[in-house]
Write a protein that holds these residues in place. Structure first.
Motif, PDB file in Angstrom:
ATOM      1  N   UNK A 187       0.829  -1.211   0.000  1.00 25.04           N
ATOM      2  CA  UNK A 187       0.000   0.000   0.000  1.00 25.04           C
ATOM      3  C   UNK A 187       0.860   1.255   0.000  1.00 25.04           C
ATOM      4  N   UNK A 188       1.950   1.232   0.765  1.00 20.80           N
ATOM      5  CA  UNK A 188       2.823   2.405   0.864  1.00 20.80           C
ATOM      6  C   UNK A 188       3.435   2.753  -0.484  1.00 20.80           C
ATOM      7  N   UNK A 189       3.883   1.733  -1.228  1.00 21.02           N
ATOM      8  CA  UNK A 189       4.532   2.003  -2.514  1.00 21.02           C
ATOM      9  C   UNK A 189       3.511   2.196  -3.637  1.00 21.02           C
ATOM     10  N   UNK A 230      12.158   1.841  -5.453  1.00 20.81           N
ATOM     11  CA  UNK A 230      11.255   0.744  -5.796  1.00 20.81           C
ATOM     12  C   UNK A 230      11.253  -0.255  -4.644  1.00 20.81           C
ATOM     13  N   UNK A 231      10.185  -1.028  -4.564  1.00 21.47           N
ATOM     14  CA  UNK A 231      10.059  -2.084  -3.565  1.00 21.47           C
ATOM     15  C   UNK A 231      10.242  -3.431  -4.241  1.00 21.47           C
ATOM     16  N   UNK A 232      11.103  -4.273  -3.671  1.00 20.85           N
ATOM     17  CA  UNK A 232      11.261  -5.661  -4.117  1.00 20.85           C
ATOM     18  C   UNK A 232      10.900  -6.575  -2.954  1.00 20.85           C
ATOM     19  N   UNK A 233       9.927  -7.455  -3.175  1.00 18.03           N
ATOM     20  CA  UNK A 233       9.606  -8.494  -2.203  1.00 18.03           C
ATOM     21  C   UNK A 233      10.228  -9.794  -2.708  1.00 18.03           C
ATOM     22  N   UNK A 249       2.076 -14.201  -2.137  1.00 18.00           N
ATOM     23  CA  UNK A 249       2.791 -14.022  -3.406  1.00 18.00           C
ATOM     24  C   UNK A 249       1.871 -13.486  -4.496  1.00 18.00           C
ATOM     25  N   UNK A 250       0.651 -14.010  -4.543  1.00 20.12           N
ATOM     26  CA  UNK A 250      -0.302 -13.570  -5.553  1.00 20.12           C
ATOM     27  C   UNK A 250      -0.612 -12.094  -5.437  1.00 20.12           C
ATOM     28  N   UNK A 251      -0.747 -11.613  -4.201  1.00 16.22           N
ATOM     29  CA  UNK A 251      -1.005 -10.195  -3.976  1.00 16.22           C
ATOM     30  C   UNK A 251       0.170  -9.346  -4.455  1.00 16.22           C
ATOM     31  N   UNK A 252       1.391  -9.792  -4.154  1.00 12.06           N
ATOM     32  CA  UNK A 252       2.572  -9.044  -4.591  1.00 12.06           C
ATOM     33  C   UNK A 252       2.657  -9.027  -6.115  1.00 12.06           C
ATOM     34  N   UNK A 253       2.410 -10.174  -6.736  1.00 16.97           N
ATOM     35  CA  UNK A 253       2.467 -10.244  -8.197  1.00 16.97           C
ATOM     36  C   UNK A 253       1.440  -9.317  -8.821  1.00 16.97           C
ATOM     37  N   UNK A 254       0.258  -9.280  -8.246  1.00 17.43           N
ATOM     38  CA  UNK A 254      -0.783  -8.393  -8.759  1.00 17.43           C
ATOM     39  C   UNK A 254      -0.342  -6.936  -8.686  1.00 17.43           C
ATOM     40  N   UNK A 255       0.245  -6.525  -7.566  1.00 17.43           N
ATOM     41  CA  UNK A 255       0.737  -5.155  -7.424  1.00 17.43           C
ATOM     42  C   UNK A 255       1.904  -4.897  -8.389  1.00 17.43           C
ATOM     43  N   UNK A 256       2.772  -5.907  -8.549  1.00 21.22           N
ATOM     44  CA  UNK A 256       3.902  -5.736  -9.461  1.00 21.22           C
ATOM     45  C   UNK A 256       3.429  -5.541 -10.898  1.00 21.22           C
ATOM     46  N   UNK A 257       2.327  -6.187 -11.257  1.00 19.19           N
ATOM     47  CA  UNK A 257       1.775  -6.025 -12.602  1.00 19.19           C
ATOM     48  C   UNK A 257       1.146  -4.645 -12.796  1.00 19.19           C
ATOM     49  N   UNK A 258       0.671  -4.063 -11.695  1.00 19.35           N
ATOM     50  CA  UNK A 258      -0.068  -2.796 -11.796  1.00 19.35           C
ATOM     51  C   UNK A 258       0.787  -1.565 -11.558  1.00 19.35           C
ATOM     52  N   UNK A 259       1.859  -1.727 -10.785  1.00 20.58           N
ATOM     53  CA  UNK A 259       2.656  -0.558 -10.387  1.00 20.58           C
ATOM     54  C   UNK A 259       4.112  -0.749 -10.816  1.00 20.58           C
ATOM     55  N   UNK A 300      10.482 -10.880  -6.572  1.00 21.18           N
ATOM     56  CA  UNK A 300      11.615 -11.766  -6.870  1.00 21.18           C
ATOM     57  C   UNK A 300      11.358 -13.106  -6.189  1.00 21.18           C
ATOM     58  N   UNK A 301      11.285 -14.161  -6.974  1.00 22.58           N
ATOM     59  CA  UNK A 301      11.082 -15.486  -6.396  1.00 22.58           C
ATOM     60  C   UNK A 301      12.222 -15.813  -5.436  1.00 22.58           C
ATOM     61  N   UNK A 302      11.951 -16.694  -4.480  1.00 27.92           N
ATOM     62  CA  UNK A 302      12.973 -17.104  -3.519  1.00 27.92           C
ATOM     63  C   UNK A 302      14.188 -17.669  -4.241  1.00 27.92           C
ATOM     64  N   UNK A 303      15.359 -17.400  -3.703  1.00 23.34           N
ATOM     65  CA  UNK A 303      16.614 -17.888  -4.283  1.00 23.34           C
ATOM     66  C   UNK A 303      17.287 -18.823  -3.280  1.00 23.34           C
ATOM     67  N   UNK A 304      18.215 -19.679  -3.735  1.00 25.31           N
ATOM     68  CA  UNK A 304      18.897 -20.607  -2.814  1.00 25.31           C
ATOM     69  C   UNK A 304      19.620 -19.871  -1.696  1.00 25.31           C
ATOM     70  N   UNK A 305      19.705 -20.486  -0.502  1.00 28.56           N
ATOM     71  CA  UNK A 305      20.332 -19.825   0.646  1.00 28.56           C
ATOM     72  C   UNK A 305      21.753 -19.349   0.395  1.00 28.56           C
TER      73      UNK A 305
END
Length: 383
Positions: free
Chosen positions: A223-225, A234-237, A244-254, A260-265
């Motif tokens: 909401x803040x960004x 910019x915001x990266x989650x 994840x779906x909510x973040x993807x939806x915001x990433x598509x709109x804003x 960024x999908x999870x990466x190996x440790x």
């Protein structure tokens, strides 16, 4: 030969704490080898070696794994897992049993008795006081822990506030705080997120990493960004979870929000080090969340990032003492804008020096010293 058996209810994919503890205890000569029992999922290899072959894990494929998830069948799965862990512990002649959740405490106590081993209860969180745990389940959890925790030779917790809570609640003294810090590494800036997500070079990255789930401020961050694009940040989650779906939806709109999908440790810090600021905002009201010191906070510090946190006691104390970031009373477009402005106004050289000193202090190397000393004190000489 002394063997430390770690018992986990995970599938042992990203268990960085177990990996660090195992390596440190072997390096110190406290144990000769480490074995881990975990839960198989039908996809991962059943057996895996780690730490250059000094340790190994067995992902137990339960015959009952596909049974229904109601209480009766879940109990049957637990007993099957417990029986196979106990048999394995006998076969490898385990001398130290380390359990990694409250649900395993009854098994740990039985293993201590049957195998004549020492028992370590490694609490990754304050499990009886977690968000969403209420009613009968919470009461049963509290009863089990109160009845059995006294059988542990050593209790390990992940923050000082949690240590005090356990000491006050159960009257125990064989308890130590071992923070979940990464190994020390000198911060090295990268461009991994810019390259992975095609973020413009002139944009500064505010990163949230870890579980993309409720109670971690994800909704408020979005909401803040979404409510304010200053053309600079910019915001990266980065991570995975129910939101994840909510973040993807915001990433598509804003244009100023990315997923960024999870990466190996082993490459997490490389991605983190391409950000400019790290956010660790826990907005659940539970004691566990109030008292936590999230892994992500230490990862931000080790990557050389100034941090933005909420006023939970442990996070607030660390940031105020070290001067490495900003504490927010609330998370909104205005408060985020103010926090970023304040960070930008700080003396950069002084800020970098403070973050570097904090990274050295809050490194796994220092935590390993605490871990080893506690094992030698409470497991070799008694409690």
């Amino acid at each position: 030969m002394s063997t430390n058996l770690h018992v986990s209810l995970t599938s042992f994919e990203n268990e960085s704490r177990i990996l660090k503890e195992s390596s440190s205890l072997i390096d110190a000569g406290f144990v000769d080898r480490v074995r881990v029992t975990a839960l198989g999922d039908g996809k991962l290899n059943e057996y895996v070696d780690f730490d250059n072959g000094r340790s190994s894990a067995w992902r137990i494929e339960l015959r009952s794994r596909k049974w229904p998830r109601n209480l009766l069948f879940q109990g049957a799965k637990y007993f099957e897992y417990a029986a196979r862990v106990l048999s394995h512990g006998r076969d490898i002649q385990a001398t130290v049993i380390t359990i990694h959740s409250l649900a395993l405490l009854p098994l740990g106590v039985v293993a201590k008795w049957l195998l004549k081993a020492r028992l370590v209860y490694d609490c990754h969180e304050l499990e009886t006081e977690t968000f969403g745990l209420t009613g009968l389940r919470q009461n049963l959890s509290r009863i089990v822990e109160r009845l059995l925790i006294g059988h542990a030779d050593l209790v390990i917790v992940v923050s000082e506030s949690i240590r005090r809570w356990y000491a006050d609640s159960y009257g125990i003294t064989n308890i130590v705080t071992v923070l979940n810090c990464p190994p020390y590494r000198k911060p090295r800036r990268t461009r991994r997120l810019h390259e992975s997500l095609s973020i413009p070079e002139d944009r500064k990255i505010v990163i949230y990493q870890g579980g993309i789930i409720k109670g971690r401020g994800v909704e408020s961050l979005l909401e803040a960004f979404a409510g304010h694009d200053d053309g600079e940040h910019v915001l990266v989650c980065m991570g995975y979870g129910d939101l994840e779906g909510m973040v993807k939806d915001h990433a598509d709109r804003y244009e100023n929000i990315y997923l960024q999908k999870a990466v190996p440790p082993d490459v997490v810090l490389e991605y983190t080090a391409s950000a400019d600021y790290g956010v660790s905002y826990i907005d659940n009201p539970s004691l566990n969340d109030r008292y936590c010191l999230p892994n992500k906070l230490f990862e931000y510090i080790m990557a050389g990032l100034p941090v933005i946190v909420n006023d939970a006691p442990e996070q607030k104390r660390l940031v105020k003492q070290t001067g490495i970031g900003v504490v927010l009373g609330e998370l909104s477009s205005d408060s985020m804008r103010g926090a970023l402005g304040k960070l930008a106004s700080l003396n950069n050289e002084r800020l970098e020096a403070s973050i570097g000193a904090t990274a050295r202090e809050y490194s796994w190397e220092n935590q390993a010293d605490v871990l080893i000393k506690a094992h030698r004190t409470h497991l070799r000489n008694g409690t």
